[in-house]
Design a protein around this motif. Structure first.
Motif, PDB file in Angstrom:
ATOM      1  N   ARG A  70      -8.517 109.328  -6.204  1.00 22.41           N
ATOM      2  CA  ARG A  70      -7.550 108.199  -5.678  1.00 22.41           C
ATOM      3  C   ARG A  70      -7.177 109.098  -4.412  1.00 22.41           C
ATOM      4  NH1 ARG A  70      -4.610 107.214  -9.431  1.00 22.41           N
ATOM      5  NH2 ARG A  70      -5.026 108.865 -10.980  1.00 22.41           N
ATOM      6  N   ALA A  71      -6.724 108.251  -3.372  1.00 23.02           N
ATOM      7  CA  ALA A  71      -6.728 108.206  -1.948  1.00 23.02           C
ATOM      8  C   ALA A  71      -5.306 109.004  -2.012  1.00 23.02           C
ATOM      9  CB  ALA A  71      -6.495 107.191  -1.192  1.00 23.02           C
ATOM     10  N   ILE A  72      -5.364 110.358  -1.391  1.00 25.03           N
ATOM     11  CA  ILE A  72      -4.136 110.938  -1.073  1.00 25.03           C
ATOM     12  C   ILE A  72      -3.674 111.261   0.245  1.00 25.03           C
ATOM     13  CG2 ILE A  72      -2.993 113.280  -1.624  1.00 25.03           C
ATOM     14  CD1 ILE A  72      -4.491 113.662  -4.312  1.00 25.03           C
ATOM     15  N   LEU A  73      -2.566 110.706   0.706  1.00 22.84           N
ATOM     16  CA  LEU A  73      -2.301 110.948   2.133  1.00 22.84           C
ATOM     17  C   LEU A  73      -1.250 111.767   2.479  1.00 22.84           C
ATOM     18  CD1 LEU A  73      -3.364 107.902   1.648  1.00 22.84           C
ATOM     19  CD2 LEU A  73      -2.479 107.382   3.918  1.00 22.84           C
ATOM     20  N   LEU A  74      -1.289 112.617   3.378  1.00 24.40           N
ATOM     21  CA  LEU A  74      -0.431 113.667   3.710  1.00 24.40           C
ATOM     22  C   LEU A  74       0.249 113.118   5.115  1.00 24.40           C
ATOM     23  CD1 LEU A  74      -2.393 117.082   2.917  1.00 24.40           C
ATOM     24  CD2 LEU A  74      -0.797 115.713   1.570  1.00 24.40           C
ATOM     25  N   GLY A  75       1.509 113.127   5.182  1.00 18.16           N
ATOM     26  CA  GLY A  75       2.307 112.800   6.165  1.00 18.16           C
ATOM     27  C   GLY A  75       2.970 114.075   6.531  1.00 18.16           C
ATOM     28  N   CYS A  76       2.712 114.685   7.661  1.00 13.18           N
ATOM     29  CA  CYS A  76       3.195 116.021   8.186  1.00 13.18           C
ATOM     30  C   CYS A  76       4.037 115.990   9.413  1.00 13.18           C
ATOM     31  CB  CYS A  76       2.329 117.019   8.272  1.00 13.18           C
ATOM     32  SG  CYS A  76       1.249 117.231   6.531  1.00 13.18           S
ATOM     33  N   PRO A  77       5.232 115.298   9.320  1.00 12.59           N
ATOM     34  CA  PRO A  77       5.957 115.231  10.815  1.00 12.59           C
ATOM     35  C   PRO A  77       6.472 116.487  11.116  1.00 12.59           C
ATOM     36  CG  PRO A  77       6.939 113.737   9.116  1.00 12.59           C
ATOM     37  CD  PRO A  77       5.767 114.562   8.370  1.00 12.59           C
ATOM     38  N   ASP A  78       6.042 116.809  12.413  1.00 15.28           N
ATOM     39  CA  ASP A  78       6.571 118.065  12.956  1.00 15.28           C
ATOM     40  C   ASP A  78       7.429 117.931  14.317  1.00 15.28           C
ATOM     41  OD1 ASP A  78       6.380 120.974  13.543  1.00 15.28           O
ATOM     42  OD2 ASP A  78       4.552 120.869  13.771  1.00 15.28           O
ATOM     43  N   PRO A  79       8.512 118.366  14.178  1.00 14.29           N
ATOM     44  CA  PRO A  79       9.179 119.260  13.336  1.00 14.29           C
ATOM     45  C   PRO A  79       9.801 118.392  12.046  1.00 14.29           C
ATOM     46  CG  PRO A  79      10.639 119.038  15.147  1.00 14.29           C
ATOM     47  CD  PRO A  79       9.138 118.239  15.339  1.00 14.29           C
ATOM     48  N   MET A  80      10.001 117.037  12.188  1.00 16.46           N
ATOM     49  CA  MET A  80      10.658 116.345  11.166  1.00 16.46           C
ATOM     50  C   MET A  80      10.476 115.035  11.507  1.00 16.46           C
ATOM     51  SD  MET A  80      14.627 117.068  12.265  1.00 16.46           S
ATOM     52  CE  MET A  80      14.367 118.891  12.174  1.00 16.46           C
ATOM     53  N   ARG A  81      10.685 113.954  10.564  1.00 14.54           N
ATOM     54  CA  ARG A  81      10.274 112.720  10.766  1.00 14.54           C
ATOM     55  C   ARG A  81      11.088 111.958  11.832  1.00 14.54           C
ATOM     56  NH1 ARG A  81      13.654 108.465  10.365  1.00 14.54           N
ATOM     57  NH2 ARG A  81      15.619 109.069   9.832  1.00 14.54           N
ATOM     58  N   GLU A  82      12.263 112.313  12.312  1.00 16.26           N
ATOM     59  CA  GLU A  82      12.518 111.823  13.381  1.00 16.26           C
ATOM     60  C   GLU A  82      11.873 111.901  14.890  1.00 16.26           C
ATOM     61  OE1 GLU A  82      15.984 112.619  10.639  1.00 16.26           O
ATOM     62  OE2 GLU A  82      14.199 113.763  11.591  1.00 16.26           O
ATOM     63  N   ALA A  83      10.879 113.130  14.890  1.00 13.95           N
ATOM     64  CA  ALA A  83      10.169 112.982  16.016  1.00 13.95           C
ATOM     65  C   ALA A  83       9.018 112.165  15.866  1.00 13.95           C
ATOM     66  CB  ALA A  83       9.257 114.327  15.987  1.00 13.95           C
ATOM     67  N   TRP A  84       8.674 111.362  14.733  1.00 13.35           N
ATOM     68  CA  TRP A  84       7.897 110.102  14.637  1.00 13.35           C
ATOM     69  C   TRP A  84       8.471 108.868  15.161  1.00 13.35           C
ATOM     70  CZ3 TRP A  84       4.839 110.207   9.494  1.00 13.35           C
ATOM     71  CH2 TRP A  84       3.940 111.532   9.510  1.00 13.35           C
ATOM     72  N   VAL A  85       9.860 108.911  14.540  1.00 10.72           N
ATOM     73  CA  VAL A  85      10.473 107.663  15.184  1.00 10.72           C
ATOM     74  C   VAL A  85      10.720 107.853  16.571  1.00 10.72           C
ATOM     75  CG1 VAL A  85      12.713 106.419  14.747  1.00 10.72           C
ATOM     76  CG2 VAL A  85      11.698 107.480  12.908  1.00 10.72           C
ATOM     77  N   LEU A  86      11.210 108.706  17.327  1.00  8.11           N
ATOM     78  CA  LEU A  86      11.082 108.833  18.610  1.00  8.11           C
ATOM     79  C   LEU A  86       9.999 108.594  19.462  1.00  8.11           C
ATOM     80  CD1 LEU A  86      13.349 112.259  18.947  1.00  8.11           C
ATOM     81  CD2 LEU A  86      14.055 109.974  19.935  1.00  8.11           C
ATOM     82  N   ALA A  87       8.883 108.634  19.020  1.00  4.77           N
ATOM     83  CA  ALA A  87       7.474 108.576  19.545  1.00  4.77           C
ATOM     84  C   ALA A  87       7.670 106.984  19.593  1.00  4.77           C
ATOM     85  CB  ALA A  87       6.365 108.907  18.728  1.00  4.77           C
ATOM     86  N   GLY A  88       8.361 106.319  19.131  1.00  2.23           N
ATOM     87  CA  GLY A  88       8.022 104.677  19.041  1.00  2.23           C
ATOM     88  C   GLY A  88       9.214 104.241  20.047  1.00  2.23           C
ATOM     89  N   PHE A  89      10.331 104.925  20.431  1.00  2.37           N
ATOM     90  CA  PHE A  89      11.343 104.407  20.923  1.00  2.37           C
ATOM     91  C   PHE A  89      11.024 103.852  22.690  1.00  2.37           C
ATOM     92  CE2 PHE A  89      15.236 104.735  23.973  1.00  2.37           C
ATOM     93  CZ  PHE A  89      16.075 103.960  23.100  1.00  2.37           C
TER      94      PHE A  89
END
Length: 189
Positions: A70-89
Motif C-alpha cells: 500500500r502507498a505510505i507517504l511521509l510528511g516531514c515538516p522541518d522544523p515544523m508544520r508551520e513552516a509549510w503553512v508559511l511557504a504559502g503565505f
C-alpha cells in the motif's frame, strides 16, 4: 499485534523509527480487521531531530512496505508544520503586507521564502515558526488554511525545498495521485 522491537534490517532504529513502526502495525491490524486502507500518511514535525527522524521514518516505512503493498507517504515538516503553512503565505491585504515587511525586517530574511530558517522551539521566540505564522495570520485558522489551499503548487514547491514540503509534494505526486488516475503507484519507497 506484535510488540515493536528496536532493530531494522539488523540496524538500530533511528529517531522515530519505533513510533512509526507502531503506527504502521496499528494500520496493519485495522486492515486485518476489515478496514480498507489504500494509503497511509504519516506526518511528523522534524523539530531538532531532522535528518535522524527522517532516517527513522524511512526505516519503518521500508519494513512496512516489505509486509504489504500500500502507498505510505511521509510528511516531514522541518522544523515544523508551520513552516509549510508559511511557504504559502501571500499577503492579501495592505495590513498583511505591512506585517510581513515588519517580520522580514526583524528576521533579516523572508519567513515565507525561507521558513526552514525558523527553528526556535519556544513559541514566543523571535525565530519561532509558530510565532511568525501567528503574527502574519493574526492566529486565524481560516487564513492559515488559505495559505496552502489557494497558493499555487509551483510557489509551494519553490518555497518548500528547505522545509521538506517539496519532498512531500513529490511523494503525493508519485504515490497518491496515481491512485486517482489509475496509473501505477510507486509503493517501493
Amino acid at each position: 499485534m506484535r510488540v515493536p522491537q528496536g532493530h531494522f534490517d539488523g540496524q538500530p532504529g533511528a529517531a522515530g523509527a519505533l513510533m512509526a513502526r507502531t503506527a504502521f502495525l496499528v494500520v496493519r491490524e485495522l486492515v486485518r480487521q476489515g478496514t480498507v486502507v489504500d494509503v497511509v500518511l504519516l506526518a511528523w514535525d522534524m523539530d531538532d531531530q531532522g535528518e535522524a527522524r527522517r532516517v527513522g521514518l524511512e526505516q519503518a516505512r521500508k519494513e512496512a512496505l516489505r509486509m504489504e503493498q500500500r502507498a505510505i507517504l511521509l510528511g516531514c515538516p522541518d522544523p515544523m508544520r508551520e513552516a509549510w503553512v508559511l511557504a504559502g503565505f501571500i499577503p492579501e491585504t495592505e495590513d498583511e503586507k505591512a506585517r510581513l515587511a515588519e517580520v522580514r525586517q526583524e528576521l533579516g530574511f523572508s519567513p515565507c521564502e525561507e521558513a526552514h530558517r525558523l527553528g526556535a522551539k519556544k513559541e514566543h521566540a523571535r525565530r519561532s515558526p509558530k510565532r511568525v505564522l501567528d503574527v502574519l495570520t493574526q492566529g486565524e485558522r481560516e487564513r492559515q488554511a488559505r495559505c496552502w489551499t489557494l497558493t499555487s503548487l509551483a510557489i509551494l514547491r519553490a518555497r518548500g525545498e528547505g522545509s521538506g514540503l517539496q519532498a512531500f509534494l513529490d511523494e503525493v505526486a508519485s504515490k497518491l495521485l496515481p491512485l486517482f488516475s489509475g496509473a501505477p503507484v510507486d509503493a517501493s519507497s
